[in-house]
Design a protein around this motif. Structure first.
Motif, PDB file in Angstrom:
ATOM      1  N   GLU A   1       0.734  -0.868  -0.153  1.00 51.13           N
ATOM      2  CA  GLU A   1       0.380  -0.255   0.164  1.00 51.13           C
ATOM      3  C   GLU A   1       0.972   1.141   0.559  1.00 51.13           C
ATOM      4  N   ALA A   2       2.171   1.261   0.840  1.00 47.49           N
ATOM      5  CA  ALA A   2       3.292   2.416   0.553  1.00 47.49           C
ATOM      6  C   ALA A   2       3.292   2.522   0.038  1.00 47.49           C
TER       7      ALA A   2
ATOM      8  N   ASN B   1       2.174   5.963  -2.501  1.00 46.30           N
ATOM      9  CA  ASN B   1       3.712   6.706  -3.323  1.00 46.30           C
ATOM     10  C   ASN B   1       4.870   6.129  -4.215  1.00 46.30           C
TER      11      ASN B   1
ATOM     12  N   TYR C   1       9.910   7.595   4.523  1.00 41.90           N
ATOM     13  CA  TYR C   1       8.936   7.391   4.096  1.00 41.90           C
ATOM     14  C   TYR C   1       8.610   5.695   4.203  1.00 41.90           C
ATOM     15  N   LEU C   2       9.623   4.984   4.366  1.00 44.42           N
ATOM     16  CA  LEU C   2       8.497   3.612   4.445  1.00 44.42           C
ATOM     17  C   LEU C   2       8.625   3.565   5.543  1.00 44.42           C
TER      18      LEU C   2
ATOM     19  N   LYS D   1       5.193   4.704   7.261  1.00 46.12           N
ATOM     20  CA  LYS D   1       4.554   4.076   7.421  1.00 46.12           C
ATOM     21  C   LYS D   1       4.260   2.819   8.035  1.00 46.12           C
TER      22      LYS D   1
ATOM     23  N   GLU E   1       3.204   4.061  10.362  1.00 49.58           N
ATOM     24  CA  GLU E   1       1.979   4.492  11.159  1.00 49.58           C
ATOM     25  C   GLU E   1       0.502   2.993  11.850  1.00 49.58           C
TER      26      GLU E   1
END
Length: 440
Positions: A366-367, A371, A414-415, A418, A421
């Motif tokens: 999904e990540a 993006n 970024y990874l 995620k 999160e």
């Protein structure tokens, strides 16, 4: 529980030297200066398959009312109370002193097995002089040299003879959460540990640098076991002048090394300093979970926005750290101290987190869809074939990709964001390892 052996005596008779020899580590600080050991220090020892806990104590001085001397004496008395065997150490070279007599009187009242240890015996002449210690009324003096190890084997044979049979000892659980309490000097670390233990386990003083060794204390709370490691305050390098100070810093750093969770204690009335950030960086480098303990909150003038404003400062100043919980408390008034261990449990759960491989890959897919990774040289794009977890404490995630060089630092961050999160990872560092996957 393992049997406990306490080493007691007047100052500068070699207690810490014997302690280090028994545990076969340089844990207690040794200097030719009375009063170096202040708190009682715990270590693990083994003799012929019998494991036991050794406790080093500060030198006992009687008849003095100076507060720090009184607290050192109290620490030694508490060590005697919890010990199964007491080693009473004297200096064979110096002979019997009035202070030795006072300590002997104190020991006779404990009702515990006491072994009289005449230290600093390097030759037969001094061994003969050690016989005068019979006058203390504690039986045969065991002559040895803790510095050279002479006579320690015979002494340990005598020590273990007082232990219960091996089958009678209860097995200790390995499931103990190790907590290092670290921070600058005089931020309230020892007061916090005392609050958690519910007793005066550490010496507390307004004098910066009172705690010089890393000191372990076991705590059981609601069926869980914790090992609290109080440490000397970490100073800036330019302010470490004495050899003892240097040893104390090393001890504090090793306490972090041995821990699962580090409580970084901050002074709310002083703000965040560069040294606070250096300590945080060391915690991160060692891959330990962290909680920010904002102490002395009772000294801060505040309104309904003060706590959130301070949290914003923490986030800004510790931007290089993983997201971590903060707790605002007062060790002096015990405000919110009861929330420390539940928060440790929460962070320990994150530190020990294990993800389902299926869910982990779904989160990453999904990540990537939200993006996509940027193209590299010659428009080559990163491909993530699959992800699995490679370790815990802290969590390690293995990404099998076509080319690890295509993972830029921003995309790695970024990874990571995620993953944070999707999973309960607050307070723990996580490691993303990119591994090339060979084509089938």
């Amino acid at each position: 529980m393992k049997p406990i052996v306490a080493i007691v005596g007047r100052p500068n008779v070699g207690k810490s030297t014997l302690f280090n020899r028994l545990i076969q580590k340089r844990l207690a600080i040794i200097e030719n200066e009375p009063g170096i050991t202040r708190d009682r220090i715990y270590g693990e020892a083994d003799w012929n398959g019998r494991s036991f806990t050794v406790v080093d104590t500060g030198g006992i001085v009687t008849g003095e009312d100076e507060p720090l001397v009184s607290q050192i004496r109290l620490q030694a008395e508490q060590a005697m109370a919890e010990a199964d065997v007491i080693l009473f150490m004297v200096d064979a070279r110096a002979g019997v002193s009035p202070l030795d007599q006072d300590v002997a009187d104190l020991l006779r009242r404990t009702g515990k097995p006491v072994i009289l240890v005449a230290n600093k015996v390097e030759n037969l002449r001094v061994e003969e002089e050690a016989l005068e210690f019979y006058s203390l009324g504690l039986g045969q003096p065991w002559a040895l040299s803790s510095a050279h190890g002479l006579g320690t084997g015979d002494l340990l044979d005598q020590v273990v003879s007082f232990f219960p049979e091996a089958g009678e000892e209860q097995e200790e659980t390995e499931n103990i959460t190790k907590i290092a309490v670290v921070g600058r000097p005089n931020v309230g670390k020892s007061s916090l540990v005392n609050d958690l233990l519910g007793q005066e386990r550490m010496i507390v003083s307004d004098l910066a640098g009172t705690t010089r060794d890393a000191v372990d204390a076991l705590l059981e709370h609601e069926g869980r076991q914790y090992l609290l490691i109080d440490t000397a305050g970490l100073r800036r390098k330019g302010k470490i002048d004495e050899a003892v100070e240097r040893y104390s810093v090393l001890r504090a750093l090793r306490a972090v090394d041995r821990s699962d969770v580090a409580l970084l204690v901050l002074d709310a009335s002083f703000g965040i300093t560069e040294q606070d950030k250096r300590i945080a960086g060391y915690i991160l480098d060692q891959g330990k979970a962290v909680i920010y303990i904002v102490n002395k909150w009772d000294l801060v003038e505040k309104d309904d926005k003060t706590m959130e404003q301070f949290r914003a400062v923490l986030k800004h100043e510790f931007l290089f750290m993983p997201p971590a919980p903060s707790l605002f408390l007062s060790a002096l008034t015990r405000q919110r101290v009861h929330k420390v261990l539940p928060l440790v449990d929460q962070v320990m759960t994150a530190y020990s987190f294990k993800a389902s491989t299926g869910v982990l890959n779904q989160v990453v897919e999904e990540a990537l869809a939200i993006n996509p990774p940027p193209p590299g040289e010659r428009a080559k794009r990163l491909k993530v074939y699959y992800v699995t977890q490679g370790g815990q404490r802290p969590p390690v995630f293995l990404f099998f990709v076509n080319d690890p060089k295509l993972v830029t630092p921003p995309y790695r961050r970024y990874l990571e964001s995620k993953l944070r999160e999707a999973f309960p990872l607050e307070g723990t560092p996580i490691h993303l390892v990119m591994k090339p996957k060979e084509r089938d």
